[in-house]
Design an enzyme around this catalytic site. Structure first.
Site, PDB file in Angstrom:
ATOM      1  N   ASN A   9      48.580 -41.257  17.857  1.00 32.73           N
ATOM      2  CA  ASN A   9      50.126 -41.089  17.865  1.00 32.73           C
ATOM      3  C   ASN A   9      50.242 -40.131  19.109  1.00 32.73           C
ATOM      4  OD1 ASN A   9      52.787 -40.495  17.777  1.00 32.73           O
ATOM      5  ND2 ASN A   9      52.507 -39.694  15.897  1.00 32.73           N
ATOM      6  N   LYS A  11      52.824 -39.344  20.407  1.00 31.05           N
ATOM      7  CA  LYS A  11      54.212 -38.397  20.381  1.00 31.05           C
ATOM      8  C   LYS A  11      54.879 -38.675  21.881  1.00 31.05           C
ATOM      9  CE  LYS A  11      52.084 -35.890  16.661  1.00 31.05           C
ATOM     10  NZ  LYS A  11      51.968 -34.673  16.030  1.00 31.05           N
ATOM     11  N   HIS A  94      57.126 -40.328  10.383  1.00 29.75           N
ATOM     12  CA  HIS A  94      56.322 -39.285  10.790  1.00 29.75           C
ATOM     13  C   HIS A  94      57.084 -37.804  10.386  1.00 29.75           C
ATOM     14  CE1 HIS A  94      54.253 -36.367  13.243  1.00 29.75           C
ATOM     15  NE2 HIS A  94      53.197 -37.246  13.171  1.00 29.75           N
ATOM     16  N   GLU A  96      57.662 -35.364  12.076  1.00 30.59           N
ATOM     17  CA  GLU A  96      58.430 -34.789  13.172  1.00 30.59           C
ATOM     18  C   GLU A  96      59.880 -35.436  13.372  1.00 30.59           C
ATOM     19  OE1 GLU A  96      55.492 -35.124  16.173  1.00 30.59           O
ATOM     20  OE2 GLU A  96      54.436 -33.687  15.261  1.00 30.59           O
ATOM     21  N   GLU A 166      49.759 -37.068   5.934  1.00 28.63           N
ATOM     22  CA  GLU A 166      49.844 -35.837   6.967  1.00 28.63           C
ATOM     23  C   GLU A 166      50.396 -34.993   6.242  1.00 28.63           C
ATOM     24  OE1 GLU A 166      49.305 -37.880  11.215  1.00 28.63           O
ATOM     25  OE2 GLU A 166      51.399 -37.562  10.792  1.00 28.63           O
ATOM     26  N   GLY A 172      49.054 -30.344  14.278  1.00 28.95           N
ATOM     27  CA  GLY A 172      49.099 -29.658  15.449  1.00 28.95           C
ATOM     28  C   GLY A 172      48.807 -28.183  15.493  1.00 28.95           C
ATOM     29  N   SER A 212      45.282 -32.444  12.912  1.00 28.05           N
ATOM     30  CA  SER A 212      44.070 -31.668  13.445  1.00 28.05           C
ATOM     31  C   SER A 212      42.782 -32.314  13.001  1.00 28.05           C
ATOM     32  CB  SER A 212      44.105 -30.210  12.995  1.00 28.05           C
ATOM     33  OG  SER A 212      45.402 -29.631  13.191  1.00 28.05           O
TER      34      SER A 212
HETATM   35  P1  13P Z   1      47.585 -33.660  15.250  1.00 31.50           P
HETATM   36  O1  13P Z   1      46.196 -34.359  15.264  1.00 31.50           O
HETATM   37  O2  13P Z   1      47.857 -33.175  16.729  1.00 31.50           O
HETATM   38  O3  13P Z   1      47.393 -32.369  14.475  1.00 31.50           O
HETATM   39  O4  13P Z   1      48.669 -34.496  15.040  1.00 31.50           O
HETATM   40  C1  13P Z   1      48.801 -35.290  13.899  1.00 31.50           C
HETATM   41  C2  13P Z   1      49.835 -35.888  13.851  1.00 31.50           C
HETATM   42  O5  13P Z   1      50.863 -35.685  13.834  1.00 31.50           O
HETATM   43  C3  13P Z   1      49.521 -37.595  14.053  1.00 31.50           C
HETATM   44  O6  13P Z   1      50.584 -38.202  13.697  1.00 31.50           O
END
Ligand code: 13P
Length: 249
Positions: A9, A11, A94, A96, A166, A172, A212
């Site tokens: 992803n 983003k 997601h 976010e 997640e 992140g 992560s």
């Molecule tokens: P990270 O791998 O940067 O923690 O992000 C995970 C994520 O949100 C994938 O959709």
């Protein structure tokens, strides 16, 4: 059908030029692997990326879409628009999107319905926040998210659903759920689906872990019985790291 999947992803990263460079490098470096490989570039790179991966085993997914067929929704993208650029998989829900764009379970249920009505596959994301885990509420939260957005679906729809657990506290942050924490939650998710539908159906659902995932921890996380792959953020922006995670299978 349950399968191993590694999905990147991106983003809001990689412009058109970066995306093209990434895809050409990825196609060169990708070795044969058991896992299905998915990349989810921003909307502006979807057409070019889906053209570039043609004939390869990389699949291009979108990061979001609107539930409506079309109409006065300034700035939004429909399922048909995604399909017109060769995209048949979409990430929905997601954390976010939930946190910054107020996406609720009820809204996500509508998006899932639209994706399925268009014969698209949905990668449905969910996961608890840190305070939920601290208070021991993670299973209740996760169960609610799945139930509210997906349990209205008929059993036949589930072949088009991929789940991505997640935990928000691991996204992140560099802090990963331990392989055992991931396994415990994935087993709980599978059981929740088995209770609602059937054990046979639950056994066929791919459940990805996200938060992560890096080359250093991917192998151990992916080795867990109920973990069918990963949804990768930061490490999916680097071709070497992303391919190392794919090769962890
Ligand atoms: P990270 O791998 O940067 O923690 O992000 C995970 C994520 O949100 C994938 O959709």
């Amino acid at each position: 059908m349950r399968k191993q999947i590694v999905a990147g992803n991106w983003k809001m990263n990689n412009d058109y030029v970066d995306s093209e460079l990434f895809v050409s490098k990825l196609l060169k470096e990708l070795k044969h692997s058991k896992a299905e490989v998915i990349i989810a570039p921003p909307f502006t790179s979807l057409l070019a990326s889906s053209n570039s991966v043609k004939g390869s085993r990389v699949i291009v997914a979108a990061q979001n879409m609107h539930f409506a067929e079309n109409g006065a929704y300034t700035g939004e993208i429909s399922a048909a628009m995604l399909q017109s650029v060769g995209v048949k998989t979409v990430i929905l829900g997601h954390s976010e999107r939930r946190a910054y764009f107020n996406e609720t379970d009820a809204l996500l249920a509508k998006k899932v319905d639209t994706a399925l009505a268009h014969n698209m596959r949905a990668i449905f994301c969910f996961g608890e926040e840190l305070e939920d885990r601290k208070s021991g509420n993670e299973e209740t939260i996760v169960e609610g998210q799945i139930k509210n957005a997906l349990f209205h679906l008929p059993a036949s729809a589930w072949e088009h659903i991929v789940l991505a657990y997640e935990p928000v506290w691991a996204i992140g942050t560099g802090e990963t759920a331990s392989p055992q924490q991931a396994q415990d939650m994935h087993a709980f998710i599978r059981q929740t689906i088995a209770n609602q539908y059937s054990a046979d159906l639950a056994a066929e659902v791919s459940i990805l872990y996200g938060g992560s995932v890096k080359p250093a921890n991917a192998k151990e996380i992916f080795s867990k019985t109920d973990v069918d792959g990963g949804l990768i953020g930061g490490a999916a922006l680097d071709v070497e790291q992303f391919t190392a995670i794919i090769n962890a299978f």
